[in-house]
Every structure is written in C-alpha cells, then in structure tokens.
Design an enzyme around this catalytic site. Structure first.
Site, PDB file in Angstrom:
ATOM      1  N   GLY A   1       0.810  -1.216   0.000  1.00  0.00           N
ATOM      2  CA  GLY A   1       0.000   0.000   0.000  1.00  0.00           C
ATOM      3  C   GLY A   1       0.841   1.263   0.000  1.00  0.00           C
TER       4      GLY A   1
ATOM      5  N   CYS B   1       2.243   1.141  12.229  1.00  0.00           N
ATOM      6  CA  CYS B   1       3.398   1.787  11.612  1.00  0.00           C
ATOM      7  C   CYS B   1       4.013   2.852  12.519  1.00  0.00           C
ATOM      8  CB  CYS B   1       3.000   2.408  10.279  1.00  0.00           C
ATOM      9  SG  CYS B   1       2.349   1.201   9.108  1.00  0.00           S
TER      10      CYS B   1
END
Length: 390
Positions: free
Chosen positions: A71, A325
């Site tokens: 992504g 993340c």
C-alpha cells in the site's frame, strides 16, 4: 492460554485458500511471467486471473490495475506519479491532516520539491468536510488525496461526495483504501475515484503485495525504473505468489462481503457497547455509525495506552494503541490530536479491530478482562487519584 487477535487493522491472518494457491505458484508454477515457455505462460495466466479478481472487487477493469510491493508503494506511485505527470497544469495538492504517513510523508517530500500542499482539518469524529475540499481547490490544484477510511479510528470519509466535487472541478481524486478494500463495498466509478491504493495483507492475503488502480486515461509517471512490467508503470519482476494470493483474497471477498460486513459490525457493536457500559470515563473515537465495520477505538481516561496493551497481552489479547506503523513512537496519535483530543487523553487510546474469525465469546472475554485492567492501572495513576479528590 487463550489467544484472541484483535489487531486486524495492522494485518490479517492469511486464509488457507490463499496459502494453497500461493504454494502452487512457488513450488509447481514458478516461472517468470515474462518468459515465453510453459512455466512463464502459466505464471502469466495466474497474474492475469488475479488482476481480474482485484479489478472486479472495486468495479474496475483489469487493465486499470497495477500491482505494487504494498500500500505504501501504491500511495507513493499515485501521488508522486500524478504530481510529475501534471506539473505543467499546476503544483497544488489537497490532503487531510489524518492521512496515513505513507501519504503525509509523500506530500511533505513533494513540498520540498516545490509543490504546495493543503492539509485539511477534520471534525471531532475524524471526518473531512466536502465543503472544505471545494473551497481549497484552486486553478493550480492537480490532485486531491483523501483516505477512504481512517486506519486508527475507522471513520469512513464521504468519498463519493468529494469525488463529485473533484470531477466537477477537473481535479484527480486519489484515495488510500488500504483499510477499506475487502471490508466495505468499493466502486471506483460510482465514487468518481481516479486512483486507489490497496494492500493484500489487510484483507486476508499475503504481505508484500499491493495495487494501484489507475483510471484509464489518467497519467502517472513511474517511480521505479527498469523493465517494462505492469504496462511500463511499475518496473520489477512480478511477485507472482503474492499477486495470486491477493487475487484469491479478492475473489473470496467478492463472494463473502455482505455476510462479512454483517458479522464484523455485530462483533464491533458488541465490543463498543460492552466497553462503554462497563468502564466509566471512556470516549469512543471516530464516528459512531459512519465507521469501518471492524473498528473500535477508545480513549480510556487516566490510563496510559501502552500499559493497557501490555496487560491485555499478558491475558492473551492482542490489540494496539493506533497505527502499527507508529507503534514505536512515544508521541500521541496525530489522528487523535487532529480530532481535537487533548494529549493526555490521546495517550490512553486503545484500538481493537475484529476479524472474520472473531466470535461473540472472544468479545465477551475481552469485556471480562479489560475492566479489571483499567481499574488496576487507574489505581496507580496520580491523575486518576487527583480526579477522584476533585
């Protein structure tokens, strides 16, 4: 120990059907899809079928799908590629303050290269106002990039309305649909989307594979240079096992989506209602109904998020405080801060994301375990003691 996984927004388990088809392309049909012999042709056939399944899930055509390494790469390709391709038209990009860092950091990079970026605010539910998008457009605007659903709080943006504005003003619309594809219905034509990013491992496929939908006629300059793969839009030998695995997960999502949404929403609501009823001083982050069917995100006051996660883990429950993340960061979530949540409360965020395998018994176990953990941590908190005295 009982183990319950409630971190599906970070990654999902790979389905056995996906593993089975990937194994075939690693052990038996392992050719390079650019080769002309049988092994290569069989690999190409698998890539083409996967492209058809991924396209069908979002209402696109196979020719509009470019496979990427994930992504983040898809976001980079969309934003950098559009900025370079349309630089003669203008250099202004519109995004929101709550985007994933794959979008925010790409925009910051482009600012250093001379682009101008407008970061739109969001309301207390984490939603972008389409009216703000309309007002921000200038003759120099070339791209609007607004995520379809937020990865932390789950709020689903009014992409169809934003897409109509973009189309009317002749501006490209990119949406990061990494958390949405395979979780909610997506139709790029109905929503007026020109570019869309998605990732395999967020929808029960493998890690290391993503895609960028590029509407026919839209120009995107490649960010990787090399061979003429993916119709010259993304160089590098195709990750065939990853691609066929992604395709299988898309095929399964297409068949199961209505039932999947129904199940996820039932588990999500059971979790949200239970937490709100059993624990005081809790705020549900994100819009109550306009949210992903699998997302529950809370700010639990007077408790530090990391402590909650560690205590939950000791009880066999896997959750997160926000984006995986940024899990190494000590800073509070930029998403929660943009929604107007104070620092001290943002530090007490807890994200629990259910999956297709989550059961009512799993949720009930969390509702049994979480309240005593919060009680114990609050008893050690000087902020809670101060609140009690006040």
């Amino acid at each position: 120990m009982r183990r319950i996984y409630l971190d599906h927004a970070a990654t999902t388990p790979v389905r056995p059907e996906v593993v089975e088809v990937m194994s075939k392309y690693m052990i038996e049909t392992y050719g390079n899809p650019s080769s002309i012999h049988w092994f290569g042709r069989e690999a190409r056939k698998g890539v083409d079928e996967a492209r058809e399944h991924c396209a069908a899930l979002i209402g696109a055509t196979p020719e509009e799908i470019v496979f990427t390494g994930g992504g983040t790469e898809a976001d980079n390709l969309a934003i950098k590629g559009a900025a370079e391709s349309y630089q003669e038209k203008g250099n202004h990009i519109i995004t929101s303050a709550i985007e994933h860092h794959a979008v925010l950091h790409t925009c910051e990079y482009l600012e250093k290269k001379g682009c101008r970026v407008t970061y739109l605010p969001v309301d207390a539910d984490g939603l972008v106002d389409p009216g703000d998008v309309k007002k921000a457009i200038t003759p120099e605007t070339i791209l609007i990039t607004i995520m379809m659903a937020n990865n932390e709080v789950g709020s689903v943006q009014p992409i169809k309305e934003i897409g109509a504005i973009a189309r009317e003003r002749g501006v490209l619309l990119h949406t990061d649909a990494v958390q949405s594809m395979g979780q909610v219905p997506v139709d790029v034509n109905e929503m007026n989307i020109d570019l869309l990013s998605a990732s395999g491992h967020k929808m029960y496929g493998p890690k290391g594979i993503g895609l960028l939908y590029i509407r026919k006629g839209v120009k995107v300059t490649p960010v990787l240079h090399g061979g003429v793969h993916e119709r010259k839009r993304r160089a590098g030998t195709e990750n065939v096992p990853g691609i066929v695995g992604f395709g299988k997960s898309a095929e399964l999502s297409m068949k199961e989506l209505p039932e999947r949404v129904k199940h996820l929403a039932a588990m999500r609501d059971r979790l949200i209602d239970g937490v709100m009823q059993r624990i005081e001083d809790v705020k549900l982050n994100g819009h109550r109904s306009q949210r992903l069917p699998n997302n529950a995100n809370f700010s639990i006051k007077y408790v530090e998020g990391e402590s909650m996660l560690l205590n939950l883990d000791l009880q066999g429950i896997a959750a997160s405080s926000g984006s995986a993340c940024t899990s190494g960061s000590l800073e509070p979530s930029h998403v929660l801060l943009a929604m107007g949540i104070p620092h001290e409360i943002a530090h007490g965020s807890l994200r629990m994301t259910v999956g297709r395998g989550t059961t009512a018994g799993d949720v009930d176990y969390v509702l049994e375990v979480l309240p005593p953990i919060v009680k114990k941590l609050r008893e050690m908190s000087p902020l809670y003691a101060g609140r009690a005295r006040a």
